[in-house]
Design a protein around this motif. Structure first.
Motif, PDB file in Angstrom:
ATOM      1  N   TYR A 182       0.864  -1.187   0.000  1.00 30.32           N
ATOM      2  CA  TYR A 182       0.000   0.000   0.000  1.00 30.32           C
ATOM      3  C   TYR A 182       0.893   1.228   0.000  1.00 30.32           C
ATOM      4  CZ  TYR A 182      -3.208   3.606   1.591  1.00 30.32           C
ATOM      5  OH  TYR A 182      -3.936   4.760   1.692  1.00 30.32           O
ATOM      6  N   ARG A 183       0.789   2.023  -1.048  1.00 32.27           N
ATOM      7  CA  ARG A 183       1.650   3.193  -1.198  1.00 32.27           C
ATOM      8  C   ARG A 183       0.949   4.425  -0.624  1.00 32.27           C
ATOM      9  NH1 ARG A 183       5.801   1.469  -3.980  1.00 32.27           N
ATOM     10  NH2 ARG A 183       5.582  -0.256  -5.454  1.00 32.27           N
ATOM     11  N   ARG A 184       1.562   4.993   0.385  1.00 32.12           N
ATOM     12  CA  ARG A 184       0.978   6.161   1.043  1.00 32.12           C
ATOM     13  C   ARG A 184       0.920   7.347   0.083  1.00 32.12           C
ATOM     14  NH1 ARG A 184       0.982   5.401   6.657  1.00 32.12           N
ATOM     15  NH2 ARG A 184       2.380   3.728   7.394  1.00 32.12           N
ATOM     16  N   GLY A 185      -0.147   8.102   0.171  1.00 29.58           N
ATOM     17  CA  GLY A 185      -0.274   9.304  -0.632  1.00 29.58           C
ATOM     18  C   GLY A 185      -0.683   9.064  -2.065  1.00 29.58           C
ATOM     19  N   GLN A 186      -0.758   7.810  -2.480  1.00 31.36           N
ATOM     20  CA  GLN A 186      -1.155   7.503  -3.852  1.00 31.36           C
ATOM     21  C   GLN A 186      -2.675   7.397  -3.941  1.00 31.36           C
ATOM     22  OE1 GLN A 186       0.518   3.908  -5.378  1.00 31.36           O
ATOM     23  NE2 GLN A 186      -0.435   4.084  -7.381  1.00 31.36           N
ATOM     24  N   LEU A 187      -3.234   8.016  -4.974  1.00 23.53           N
ATOM     25  CA  LEU A 187      -4.678   7.937  -5.158  1.00 23.53           C
ATOM     26  C   LEU A 187      -5.091   6.488  -5.393  1.00 23.53           C
ATOM     27  CD1 LEU A 187      -5.350  11.049  -7.462  1.00 23.53           C
ATOM     28  CD2 LEU A 187      -5.775  10.839  -5.005  1.00 23.53           C
ATOM     29  N   LEU A 188      -6.182   6.093  -4.730  1.00 14.81           N
ATOM     30  CA  LEU A 188      -6.656   4.724  -4.877  1.00 14.81           C
ATOM     31  C   LEU A 188      -7.271   4.533  -6.257  1.00 14.81           C
ATOM     32  CD1 LEU A 188      -7.022   2.009  -3.435  1.00 14.81           C
ATOM     33  CD2 LEU A 188      -9.299   2.780  -2.729  1.00 14.81           C
ATOM     34  N   LEU A 189      -6.732   3.618  -7.009  1.00 14.00           N
ATOM     35  CA  LEU A 189      -7.237   3.352  -8.344  1.00 14.00           C
ATOM     36  C   LEU A 189      -8.557   2.599  -8.268  1.00 14.00           C
ATOM     37  CD1 LEU A 189      -3.872   2.224  -9.990  1.00 14.00           C
ATOM     38  CD2 LEU A 189      -4.958   4.484 -10.106  1.00 14.00           C
ATOM     39  N   PRO A 190      -9.417   2.748  -9.277  1.00 10.76           N
ATOM     40  CA  PRO A 190     -10.714   2.052  -9.253  1.00 10.76           C
ATOM     41  C   PRO A 190     -10.578   0.543  -9.136  1.00 10.76           C
ATOM     42  CG  PRO A 190     -10.682   3.731 -10.971  1.00 10.76           C
ATOM     43  CD  PRO A 190      -9.276   3.619 -10.456  1.00 10.76           C
ATOM     44  N   ARG A 191      -9.652  -0.027  -9.872  1.00  6.37           N
ATOM     45  CA  ARG A 191      -9.444  -1.481  -9.831  1.00  6.37           C
ATOM     46  C   ARG A 191      -7.938  -1.773  -9.745  1.00  6.37           C
ATOM     47  NH1 ARG A 191     -13.691  -4.650 -11.242  1.00  6.37           N
ATOM     48  NH2 ARG A 191     -12.308  -6.301 -11.988  1.00  6.37           N
ATOM     49  N   PRO A 192      -7.345  -1.554  -8.570  1.00  3.98           N
ATOM     50  CA  PRO A 192      -5.900  -1.751  -8.456  1.00  3.98           C
ATOM     51  C   PRO A 192      -5.541  -3.237  -8.532  1.00  3.98           C
ATOM     52  CG  PRO A 192      -6.859  -1.348  -6.299  1.00  3.98           C
ATOM     53  CD  PRO A 192      -7.960  -1.143  -7.296  1.00  3.98           C
ATOM     54  N   TRP A 193      -4.358  -3.512  -9.016  1.00  3.45           N
ATOM     55  CA  TRP A 193      -3.882  -4.893  -9.046  1.00  3.45           C
ATOM     56  C   TRP A 193      -3.201  -5.173  -7.719  1.00  3.45           C
ATOM     57  CZ3 TRP A 193       0.850  -7.746  -9.369  1.00  3.45           C
ATOM     58  CH2 TRP A 193       0.667  -9.099  -9.757  1.00  3.45           C
ATOM     59  N   LEU A 194      -3.711  -6.154  -6.977  1.00  7.02           N
ATOM     60  CA  LEU A 194      -3.236  -6.423  -5.625  1.00  7.02           C
ATOM     61  C   LEU A 194      -2.294  -7.616  -5.561  1.00  7.02           C
ATOM     62  CD1 LEU A 194      -6.567  -5.859  -3.659  1.00  7.02           C
ATOM     63  CD2 LEU A 194      -4.736  -4.230  -4.128  1.00  7.02           C
ATOM     64  N   GLY A 195      -1.736  -7.959  -6.681  1.00  5.32           N
ATOM     65  CA  GLY A 195      -0.797  -9.065  -6.671  1.00  5.32           C
ATOM     66  C   GLY A 195      -1.469 -10.387  -6.970  1.00  5.32           C
ATOM     67  N   PRO A 196      -0.690 -11.416  -7.119  1.00  2.00           N
ATOM     68  CA  PRO A 196      -1.241 -12.733  -7.467  1.00  2.00           C
ATOM     69  C   PRO A 196      -1.911 -13.383  -6.266  1.00  2.00           C
ATOM     70  CG  PRO A 196       1.112 -12.910  -7.070  1.00  2.00           C
ATOM     71  CD  PRO A 196       0.786 -11.449  -6.970  1.00  2.00           C
ATOM     72  N   SER A 197      -2.666 -14.419  -6.542  1.00  2.65           N
ATOM     73  CA  SER A 197      -3.216 -15.230  -5.457  1.00  2.65           C
ATOM     74  C   SER A 197      -2.057 -15.848  -4.673  1.00  2.65           C
ATOM     75  CB  SER A 197      -4.110 -16.334  -6.026  1.00  2.65           C
ATOM     76  OG  SER A 197      -4.431 -17.292  -5.037  1.00  2.65           O
ATOM     77  N   PHE A 198      -2.174 -15.849  -3.375  1.00  2.94           N
ATOM     78  CA  PHE A 198      -1.076 -16.358  -2.550  1.00  2.94           C
ATOM     79  C   PHE A 198      -0.768 -17.808  -2.887  1.00  2.94           C
ATOM     80  CE2 PHE A 198       0.581 -18.301   1.355  1.00  2.94           C
ATOM     81  CZ  PHE A 198       1.672 -17.485   1.594  1.00  2.94           C
ATOM     82  N   LYS A 199      -1.802 -18.596  -3.143  1.00  6.60           N
ATOM     83  CA  LYS A 199      -1.598 -20.019  -3.403  1.00  6.60           C
ATOM     84  C   LYS A 199      -0.913 -20.283  -4.735  1.00  6.60           C
ATOM     85  CE  LYS A 199      -5.449 -21.536  -0.521  1.00  6.60           C
ATOM     86  NZ  LYS A 199      -6.739 -22.261  -0.464  1.00  6.60           N
ATOM     87  N   SER A 200      -0.877 -19.267  -5.598  1.00 10.88           N
ATOM     88  CA  SER A 200      -0.205 -19.448  -6.886  1.00 10.88           C
ATOM     89  C   SER A 200       1.295 -19.171  -6.798  1.00 10.88           C
ATOM     90  CB  SER A 200      -0.832 -18.538  -7.946  1.00 10.88           C
ATOM     91  OG  SER A 200      -0.526 -17.172  -7.677  1.00 10.88           O
ATOM     92  N   LEU A 201       1.757 -18.666  -5.653  1.00  8.68           N
ATOM     93  CA  LEU A 201       3.176 -18.359  -5.488  1.00  8.68           C
ATOM     94  C   LEU A 201       3.992 -19.638  -5.310  1.00  8.68           C
ATOM     95  CD1 LEU A 201       2.916 -15.337  -3.011  1.00  8.68           C
ATOM     96  CD2 LEU A 201       3.265 -15.239  -5.492  1.00  8.68           C
ATOM     97  N   ASP A 202       5.272 -19.509  -5.529  1.00  6.17           N
ATOM     98  CA  ASP A 202       6.197 -20.623  -5.305  1.00  6.17           C
ATOM     99  C   ASP A 202       6.086 -21.088  -3.855  1.00  6.17           C
ATOM    100  OD1 ASP A 202       8.813 -22.127  -6.149  1.00  6.17           O
ATOM    101  OD2 ASP A 202       9.259 -21.159  -4.231  1.00  6.17           O
ATOM    102  N   ASP A 203       6.154 -22.392  -3.641  1.00  3.56           N
ATOM    103  CA  ASP A 203       5.990 -22.941  -2.295  1.00  3.56           C
ATOM    104  C   ASP A 203       7.000 -22.354  -1.308  1.00  3.56           C
ATOM    105  OD1 ASP A 203       3.902 -24.457  -3.161  1.00  3.56           O
ATOM    106  OD2 ASP A 203       5.038 -26.331  -3.327  1.00  3.56           O
ATOM    107  N   ASN A 204       8.218 -22.171  -1.737  1.00  3.26           N
ATOM    108  CA  ASN A 204       9.240 -21.620  -0.846  1.00  3.26           C
ATOM    109  C   ASN A 204       8.891 -20.185  -0.440  1.00  3.26           C
ATOM    110  OD1 ASN A 204      10.826 -23.956  -0.900  1.00  3.26           O
ATOM    111  ND2 ASN A 204      11.910 -23.291  -2.756  1.00  3.26           N
TER     112      ASN A 204
END
Length: 251
Positions: A182-204
């Protein structure tokens, strides 16, 4: 539990309504058919334009109040809510009476501030439950698993961005759903990309992020604590709601 109580409460109200007299009473009062002084009493009721409303309304109010008092008494005596805990390990708990969430705060080291916003129960799933003999081929019933949502904010000061974790708290474990900055001072975009699904990340990477949270006290034990806390808060809020309704009807 609250849904069962409310269903019983609504059913009791409906039964109370059916118990009201079926005849339509003139001016809300069935007077004796005497021809003497009772005629004067009947005339007095006829000359009060609001008496019909008051008398017809009061039996219903009385039944509602009686049921409300019974429900409050039942909930207060059968497993009454306790004084909520204000601390869990390094976290302090800030309750918000009348609202559906609480806030938890902690510090990690000298630089990090941790804040967790926690909802009350906001969903559930049903999972198969084994029979008493643990026979995998005999799934005889389902088990309810209520869900609580967490938003974990980790900050290193007002001049820095925040690392945020969206988590699910189950009765016996905690799951990470999303991790984003979460970037302070940045305007909240209508549909921000919040990163990938956690379960799709590498197991490590998944294991490393879990350990990162666990080091800061966000663990399975916290999830267990929150479910116990919210069970107590849920009953406290329900009793207060019943009292508020009773107070309104009594006025």
């Amino acid at each position: 539990m609250p849904q069962m109580i409310m269903a019983r409460f609504i059913g009791a109200v409906r039964r109370a309504i059916h118990l009201l007299p079926s005849k339509t009473l003139s001016y809300g009062l069935l007077l004796p058919s005497f021809q003497s002084h009772n005629a004067t009493l009947k005339f007095r009721f006829q000359t009060r334009p609001y008496s019909s409303y008051e008398i017809l309304k009061s039996p219903f109010d009385s039944n509602v109040l009686r049921i409300l008092r019974n429900e409050i008494e039942y909930l207060s005596e059968d497993g009454p809510p306790t004084e909520p805990s204000r601390k869990f390990n390094s976290f302090t708990v800030e309750d918000h009476p009348g609202q559906q969430w609480v806030t938890m705060r902690s510090k990690f080291g000298e630089k990090e501030d941790i804040k967790i916003d926690v909802t009350m129960f906001d969903g559930c799933i049903f999972v198969p439950k084994l029979d008493d003999e643990c026979n995998e081929n005999a799934l005889t019933r389902e088990e309810l698993r209520p869900h609580i949502s967490l938003l974990v904010d980790i900050s290193k000061g007002e001049d820095f961005d925040m690392l945020e974790f969206v988590c699910s708290a189950w009765p016996d474990c905690l799951e990470i759903q999303k991790v984003f900055i979460y970037r302070r001072g940045q305007l909240l975009l209508p549909r921000p990309w919040l990163g990938p699904s956690f379960k799709s990340l590498d197991d490590n990477l998944q294991n490393a992020l879990r350990e990162f949270l666990e080091a800061r006290g966000v663990t399975d034990e916290l999830s267990v604590f929150l479910h116990e806390y919210m069970m107590n808060k849920d009953r406290t809020e329900l009793i207060q709601w019943l009292r508020n309704v009773r107070s309104f009807v009594e006025k």
